[in-house]
Design an enzyme around this catalytic site. Structure first.
Site, PDB file in Angstrom:
ATOM      1  N   ILE A 292       0.858  -1.187   0.000  1.00  0.00           N
ATOM      2  CA  ILE A 292       0.000   0.000   0.000  1.00  0.00           C
ATOM      3  C   ILE A 292       0.893   1.235   0.000  1.00  0.00           C
ATOM      4  O   ILE A 292       1.544   1.545   1.004  1.00  0.00           O
ATOM      5  CB  ILE A 292      -0.927   0.003   1.232  1.00  0.00           C
ATOM      6  CG1 ILE A 292      -1.688  -1.330   1.324  1.00  0.00           C
ATOM      7  CG2 ILE A 292      -1.907   1.162   1.163  1.00  0.00           C
ATOM      8  CD1 ILE A 292      -2.434  -1.519   2.630  1.00  0.00           C
ATOM      9  N   GLU A 293       0.938   1.926  -1.113  1.00  0.00           N
ATOM     10  CA  GLU A 293       1.805   3.093  -1.232  1.00  0.00           C
ATOM     11  C   GLU A 293       1.190   4.097  -2.195  1.00  0.00           C
ATOM     12  O   GLU A 293       0.145   3.846  -2.800  1.00  0.00           O
ATOM     13  CB  GLU A 293       3.200   2.672  -1.700  1.00  0.00           C
ATOM     14  CG  GLU A 293       3.222   1.812  -2.954  1.00  0.00           C
ATOM     15  CD  GLU A 293       4.622   1.352  -3.308  1.00  0.00           C
ATOM     16  OE1 GLU A 293       5.480   2.222  -3.539  1.00  0.00           O
ATOM     17  OE2 GLU A 293       4.853   0.124  -3.371  1.00  0.00           O
ATOM     18  N   GLY A 294       1.850   5.245  -2.329  1.00  0.00           N
ATOM     19  CA  GLY A 294       1.334   6.274  -3.219  1.00  0.00           C
ATOM     20  C   GLY A 294      -0.008   6.798  -2.738  1.00  0.00           C
ATOM     21  O   GLY A 294      -0.241   6.992  -1.544  1.00  0.00           O
TER      22      GLY A 294
END
Length: 367
Positions: A292-294
């Site tokens: 889970i990034e950005g």
């Protein structure tokens, strides 16, 4: 091959140059060699087609169950069909289709992408069924390439069995491999080259049609008969055959996560949980990773949908390990990352650990 090491704490990042990591890699290589010899010994001795049966979840008025088909014959089996007796009414089935039902006798067959079972291949078939008693029985296999039509023994279990379950210790090294590449990465070759038995395969994302797919490509969905999709499944099976195992990572820096796709379409957590469950069962996973990034890490409503779905999956698969891969600063997780962990825990997700993105992009990228 990306290399991120997973920890239960925010300790220093390991590399294969560390003595502990070299020892772990050596142990994996030794285990792989021993497992390979054992696998070949069993192949010579068993020469049969085996079916395992496991109840995944029983809610009284119905259940979810798995069949595990293993080709331990000396021949590749094509256009396989499996008949069996079962008193319950099967409501839905995946990784196979029902050919006929006469009374309590069912006949099922493979789909386009799994109608051929190579020697040593393992294929899972899941289904839900209504009220009733007893397990499937009197299995009989027919297929092109089978020298006989063997009666297949049932191996009843109370929980589904997945390959590689004993390999995942409290601490492990599982480098990332991009499965969206072409040609498809040689997983067994990478494991031998780097001396590792565990790999993290990325990334499962939402395809334009709204399904889980490698790199978000419609041709690489779980049920795709595309040559590349079939090759990916074969690579996973080949790695497991020599004693390794895989974790699958969902999300990533690019593309759209399935949770984002479902949120846009107004779909709820149970529907998302069903999609996650199909992936876990189809690929026979012991561990899953949510990268889970950005933008995704800063979307609390979508994170809530995602974590609620994961919690539902774990209710029927309590042994499934869940990891969260989250961005990190020198002082620790970002505030969005902390929020993601909090949402997971309050949603009831059993989190095995947090994998921090402790990657060095150089001074120019330093905060």
């Amino acid at each position: 091959m990306k290399s991120r090491t997973r920890f239960h704490s925010y300790g220093r990042r390991k590399s294969l140059n560390d003595s502990a990591s070299r020892s772990m890699a050596k142990d994996h290589a030794l285990h792989r060699d021993q497992t390979t010899l054992a696998a070949f010994d069993q192949l010579e001795q068993r020469l049969a087609f085996a079916v395992g049966y496991a109840t995944v979840n029983d809610w009284g008025s119905g259940l979810q169950a798995d069949l595990t088909l293993t080709n331990d014959t000396k021949s590749t089996l094509t256009d396989w069909q499996l008949s069996f007796n079962y008193s319950r009414s099967i409501d839905s089935i995946w990784n196979a289709q029902i050919v006929s039902r006469t009374g309590s006798q069912y006949v099922i067959k493979g789909l386009d992408w799994n109608r051929t079972l190579a020697v040593g291949a393992v294929q899972g078939v899941g289904f839900t069924a209504g009220a009733g008693t007893g397990a499937p029985s009197n299995f009989v296999l027919t297929a092109t390439g089978a020298t006989t039509t063997p009666t297949v023994p049932t191996v009843p279990t109370t929980t589904p069995t997945t390959p590689g379950v004993d390999l995942w210790k409290e601490q492990f090294f599982a480098p990332y491999v991009d499965m969206g590449q072409y040609p498809v990465p040689d997983l067994d070759g990478l494991a031998k080259k780097y001396g590792v038995g565990l790999l993290t395969l990325g990334f499962m994302q939402a395809s334009p049609s709204g399904k889980l797919a490698w790199a978000g490509y419609d041709v690489l969905t779980l049920d795709s008969s595309n040559e590349q999709a079939v090759a990916i499944r074969n690579e996973i099976n080949a790695l497991r055959l020599v004693g390794g195992d895989v974790m699958v990572s969902l999300g990533g820096a690019a593309g759209q996560s399935l949770a984002q796709s479902y949120a846009q379409r107004g779909l709820a957590a149970p529907a998302l949980a069903m999609a996650y469950s199909e992936m876990v069962d189809t690929l026979k996973l012991n561990k899953v990773d949510f990268d889970i990034e950005g933008v995704a890490v800063a979307q609390p409503q979508i994170l809530k949908l995602q974590m609620d779905a994961i919690a539902i999956v774990q209710m029927s698969r309590p042994s499934l390990g869940v990891w969260l891969t989250l961005p990190v600063l020198p002082q620790g997780l970002t505030q969005d990352g902390v929020n993601a962990v909090r949402i997971a825990l309050t949603s009831g997700v059993k989190v095995d650990g947090v994998n921090v993105m402790a990657m060095d992009y150089g001074d120019s990228a330093a905060p």
